[in-house]
Design a protein around this motif. Structure first.
Motif, short mmCIF file in Angstrom:
data_model
loop_
_atom_site.label_atom_id
_atom_site.label_comp_id
_atom_site.label_asym_id
_atom_site.label_seq_id
_atom_site.Cartn_x
_atom_site.Cartn_y
_atom_site.Cartn_z
N MET A 256 0.86 -1.20 0.00
CA MET A 256 0.00 0.00 0.00
C MET A 256 0.89 1.24 0.00
SD MET A 256 -2.97 1.20 2.72
CE MET A 256 -4.23 0.12 2.05
N ALA B 137 0.88 2.08 5.41
CA ALA B 137 0.38 3.32 4.82
C ALA B 137 0.75 4.53 5.66
CB ALA B 137 -1.13 3.26 4.65
N VAL C 112 -6.66 1.26 7.25
CA VAL C 112 -5.54 1.08 6.33
C VAL C 112 -4.48 0.20 6.99
CG1 VAL C 112 -5.95 3.30 5.22
CG2 VAL C 112 -4.30 3.16 7.10
N VAL D 123 2.22 4.99 0.76
CA VAL D 123 2.26 5.77 2.00
C VAL D 123 1.26 6.92 1.91
CG1 VAL D 123 3.68 7.26 3.44
CG2 VAL D 123 4.65 5.17 2.48
N LEU D 124 0.34 6.97 2.88
CA LEU D 124 -0.67 8.03 2.91
C LEU D 124 -0.20 9.22 3.75
CD1 LEU D 124 -3.94 5.94 3.45
CD2 LEU D 124 -3.10 6.97 1.32
#
Length: 313
Positions: free
Chosen positions: A1, A36, A32, A3-4
């Motif tokens: 996923m 993330a 998530v 990186v947010l």
């Protein structure tokens, strides 16, 4: 996923432990994976000072300056701090975006020689780098000595074992986050001897104009923790609270009421100024909490004057 969000945190063992725990809870709320939310360790000036009080080097901002710079430069999206380390005034462009659920705010008494401060023999030395803890110890036991004990939690525990001091105080929250709560031989009554303002609470800071991050943090906010810490920070601010002033403060919300206890002492523990009050909460509770802290802090400031400031001469 992908990186947010990038999370900035001090590189100390305690900071990374509480950041890992916070990241896990935030990821669960967002739905998530942990990957993330990337943790970016940042060494702060405060972490490199192990041999003297922070007051001698610049105070609380030493633990936040580098994270603030990383936020404003866009290298991280949020900073995670122990809220008691956060200055009462933040740099332009940075906001206290979120206060998650608060851990136990009490101080823990740690010693290999006694079960409590009262049980220490006359002449024993209590190790601390906190001016508040020094003043509170000397107020309760003027027959004791106080020696400077700096460093992270592990370092201070090792110094205690080496005989550098007969006892010390550590935040119970920090011990719990490190899995070391068994090292506490007793807990300090937080009404009789209040902890540092905002002890046990975490602060998540963000850029004021970063709407995406602020929205993602909104559901992580704990209403009671915010009310309590706003009251305590207002009390600090009214007293010019910094590492130069021995200040203890604790607000606790219980249903529709909040109980507040705050005190200031002379650094030698000879004199104490104290306020306690219980108020009914209603309407604009944050403004109400801040007003209470500011009022009580202002009363003490007017009463105590300059005598609560540490002598720099």
């Amino acid at each position: 996923m992908a990186v947010l969000f990038r999370i900035g945190a001090r590189g100390s063992k305690l900071s990374l432990a509480q950041t890992e725990q916070t990241r896990a809870r935030w990821a669960a709320l967002l739905g998530v994976e942990l990957s993330a939310l990337e943790i970016v360790p940042i060494v702060t000036t405060g972490d490199t000072i192990q041999d003297r009080r922070l007051i001698e080097s610049g105070g609380k901002g030493l633990f936040t300056k580098e994270l603030d710079e990383a936020l404003l430069d866009g290298r991280i999206d949020v900073g995670i701090h122990s809220l008691k380390d956060l200055p009462t005034r933040l740099p332009d462009g940075i906001v206290l975006a979120c206060v998650p659920e608060r851990e136990d705010p009490r101080d823990a008494f740690v010693s290999l020689k006694a079960k409590s401060l009262a049980e220490l023999p006359a002449g024993a030395n209590v190790g601390t780098a906190s001016l508040r803890r020094q003043a509170q110890v000397l107020y309760a036991r003027p027959d004791l000595g106080v020696v400077t004990l700096r460093g992270n939690v592990d370092t201070r525990l090792k110094k205690l074992e080496a005989g550098d001091a007969d006892a010390t105080f550590l935040a119970l929250a920090g011990l719990k986050r490190l899995g070391l709560e068994a090292r506490a031989v007793s807990l300090v009554d937080p009404i009789e001897t209040p902890p540092a303002a905002c002890q046990g609470a975490l602060a998540i800071t963000a850029r004021a104009d970063d709407a995406r991050t602020l929205e993602a943090l909104a559901k992580f906010e704990d209403a009671n923790a915010r009310i309590e810490t706003e009251a305590e920070r207002a009390f600090l601010e009214a007293l010019d609270g910094s590492c130069r002033t021995p200040i203890g403060a604790l607000a606790r919300v219980n249903g529709a009421e909040m109980r507040f206890v705050g005190e200031t002492l002379t650094p030698d523990g000879v004199t104490r100024w104290r306020r306690t009050e219980t108020v009914a909460l209603g309407g604009e509770v944050i403004a109400q909490a801040r007003a209470l802290g500011a009022t009580l802090g202002g009363e003490i400031r007017d009463e105590a004057g300059d005598s609560i400031m540490m002598d720099h001469g």
